[in-house]
Motif scaffolding. Structure first.
Motif, PDB file in Angstrom:
ATOM      1  N   LYS A  72       0.870  -1.179   0.000  1.00 43.10           N
ATOM      2  CA  LYS A  72       0.000   0.000   0.000  1.00 43.10           C
ATOM      3  C   LYS A  72       0.906   1.228   0.000  1.00 43.10           C
ATOM      4  O   LYS A  72       2.078   1.147   0.348  1.00 43.10           O
ATOM      5  CB  LYS A  72      -0.901   0.005   1.227  1.00 43.10           C
ATOM      6  CG  LYS A  72      -1.817  -1.194   1.293  1.00 43.10           C
ATOM      7  CD  LYS A  72      -3.227  -0.761   1.308  1.00 43.10           C
ATOM      8  CE  LYS A  72      -4.136  -1.977   1.355  1.00 43.10           C
ATOM      9  NZ  LYS A  72      -5.425  -1.654   0.809  1.00 43.10           N
ATOM     10  N   ALA A  73       0.343   2.377  -0.381  1.00 39.04           N
ATOM     11  CA  ALA A  73       1.173   3.582  -0.481  1.00 39.04           C
ATOM     12  C   ALA A  73       0.394   4.826  -0.098  1.00 39.04           C
ATOM     13  O   ALA A  73      -0.836   4.847  -0.131  1.00 39.04           O
ATOM     14  CB  ALA A  73       1.693   3.731  -1.910  1.00 39.04           C
ATOM     15  N   ASN A  74       1.135   5.879   0.266  1.00 42.69           N
ATOM     16  CA  ASN A  74       0.548   7.185   0.560  1.00 42.69           C
ATOM     17  C   ASN A  74       0.298   7.976  -0.715  1.00 42.69           C
ATOM     18  O   ASN A  74      -0.625   8.775  -0.786  1.00 42.69           O
ATOM     19  CB  ASN A  74       1.493   8.014   1.444  1.00 42.69           C
ATOM     20  CG  ASN A  74       1.692   7.377   2.786  1.00 42.69           C
ATOM     21  OD1 ASN A  74       0.734   7.076   3.467  1.00 42.69           O
ATOM     22  ND2 ASN A  74       2.932   7.149   3.163  1.00 42.69           N
ATOM     23  N   PRO A 100      -4.966   5.240   4.114  1.00 40.74           N
ATOM     24  CA  PRO A 100      -5.899   6.317   4.477  1.00 40.74           C
ATOM     25  C   PRO A 100      -5.209   7.677   4.403  1.00 40.74           C
ATOM     26  O   PRO A 100      -4.073   7.831   4.858  1.00 40.74           O
ATOM     27  CB  PRO A 100      -6.285   5.970   5.918  1.00 40.74           C
ATOM     28  CG  PRO A 100      -6.083   4.486   6.014  1.00 40.74           C
ATOM     29  CD  PRO A 100      -4.892   4.190   5.128  1.00 40.74           C
ATOM     30  N   GLY A 101      -5.901   8.625   3.787  1.00 41.35           N
ATOM     31  CA  GLY A 101      -5.342   9.965   3.632  1.00 41.35           C
ATOM     32  C   GLY A 101      -4.381  10.096   2.464  1.00 41.35           C
ATOM     33  O   GLY A 101      -3.752  11.146   2.295  1.00 41.35           O
ATOM     34  N   GLY A 102      -4.282   9.057   1.650  1.00 37.01           N
ATOM     35  CA  GLY A 102      -3.353   9.076   0.525  1.00 37.01           C
ATOM     36  C   GLY A 102      -3.868   9.857  -0.669  1.00 37.01           C
ATOM     37  O   GLY A 102      -5.010  10.325  -0.693  1.00 37.01           O
ATOM     38  N   PHE A 103      -3.010   9.998  -1.674  1.00 31.80           N
ATOM     39  CA  PHE A 103      -3.322  10.769  -2.870  1.00 31.80           C
ATOM     40  C   PHE A 103      -3.015   9.989  -4.135  1.00 31.80           C
ATOM     41  O   PHE A 103      -1.975   9.331  -4.232  1.00 31.80           O
ATOM     42  CB  PHE A 103      -2.486  12.060  -2.923  1.00 31.80           C
ATOM     43  CG  PHE A 103      -2.922  13.104  -1.963  1.00 31.80           C
ATOM     44  CD1 PHE A 103      -3.793  14.107  -2.362  1.00 31.80           C
ATOM     45  CD2 PHE A 103      -2.469  13.089  -0.659  1.00 31.80           C
ATOM     46  CE1 PHE A 103      -4.204  15.080  -1.472  1.00 31.80           C
ATOM     47  CE2 PHE A 103      -2.869  14.055   0.240  1.00 31.80           C
ATOM     48  CZ  PHE A 103      -3.745  15.055  -0.164  1.00 31.80           C
ATOM     49  N   SER A 139      -4.374  16.085  -8.722  1.00 25.53           N
ATOM     50  CA  SER A 139      -4.301  15.212  -7.548  1.00 25.53           C
ATOM     51  C   SER A 139      -5.686  15.053  -6.942  1.00 25.53           C
ATOM     52  O   SER A 139      -6.538  15.935  -7.027  1.00 25.53           O
ATOM     53  CB  SER A 139      -3.319  15.761  -6.510  1.00 25.53           C
ATOM     54  OG  SER A 139      -3.768  16.998  -5.986  1.00 25.53           O
ATOM     55  N   LEU A 140      -5.879  13.875  -6.337  1.00 30.34           N
ATOM     56  CA  LEU A 140      -7.119  13.531  -5.646  1.00 30.34           C
ATOM     57  C   LEU A 140      -6.751  12.996  -4.270  1.00 30.34           C
ATOM     58  O   LEU A 140      -6.041  12.001  -4.172  1.00 30.34           O
ATOM     59  CB  LEU A 140      -7.887  12.453  -6.409  1.00 30.34           C
ATOM     60  CG  LEU A 140      -8.303  12.740  -7.847  1.00 30.34           C
ATOM     61  CD1 LEU A 140      -8.830  11.467  -8.504  1.00 30.34           C
ATOM     62  CD2 LEU A 140      -9.347  13.830  -7.870  1.00 30.34           C
ATOM     63  N   GLY A 141      -7.222  13.649  -3.221  1.00 28.15           N
ATOM     64  CA  GLY A 141      -7.029  13.127  -1.878  1.00 28.15           C
ATOM     65  C   GLY A 141      -8.126  12.142  -1.565  1.00 28.15           C
ATOM     66  O   GLY A 141      -9.305  12.479  -1.634  1.00 28.15           O
TER      67      GLY A 141
END
Length: 142
Positions: A72-74, A100-103, A139-141
């Motif tokens: 998984k990644a930020n 969670p909170g990734g982009f 970008s999409l948060g």
């Protein structure tokens, strides 16, 4: 001290800074474009080869590998095919790998209508705000 980012996936075909783009699409050796070689050279030149693990594969296959390994990644950079359908598919597929909170983010928003339409669609579908930077990067948060 150089530190790698906590976790970033770049499911895209190439990373290169070269004027050889046109010739690369016409010169294949054993079915492989020299763009991959340029990508590796750039990793070494920029001294990030200890932080980047290339997975030369399609976006879909790489996604399966990441899922299988529980990666998984930020931050996940979308930059493979620029076809609207493919960008949407990559965005929906790779959002599953975000922490969670990734982009999710990418480029070519201002110069490829298909990428713009796909990023707009992803924002609407995922019900998250779309941010555009320098008329180029999106970008999409999540």
């Amino acid at each position: 001290i150089r530190r790698p980012p906590r976790s970033t996936l770049f499911p895209y075909t190439t990373l290169f800074r070269s004027n050889m783009m046109e010739s690369c699409f016409h010169n294949f050796e054993n079915g492989i474009s020299p763009l991959y070689d340029q990508f590796i050279i750039n990793l070494i030149t920029e001294k990030v080869d200890d932080m980047v693990v290339p997975i030369p594969n399609t976006s879909r296959n790489a996604h399966h590998i990441f899922q299988w390994k529980g990666i998984k990644a930020n931050l996940i950079y979308i930059d493979a095919s620029h076809a609207k359908k493919d960008v949407i598919e990559d965005g929906l597929m790779y959002k599953e790998l975000l922490l969670p909170g990734g982009f999710l983010f990418g480029d070519d928003y201002g110069c490829w209508e298909s990428v713009k339409e796909a990023a707009d669609y992803l924002a609407e579908t995922l019900k998250v705000p779309l941010e555009v930077h320098d008329k180029q990067f999106w970008s999409l948060g999540i």
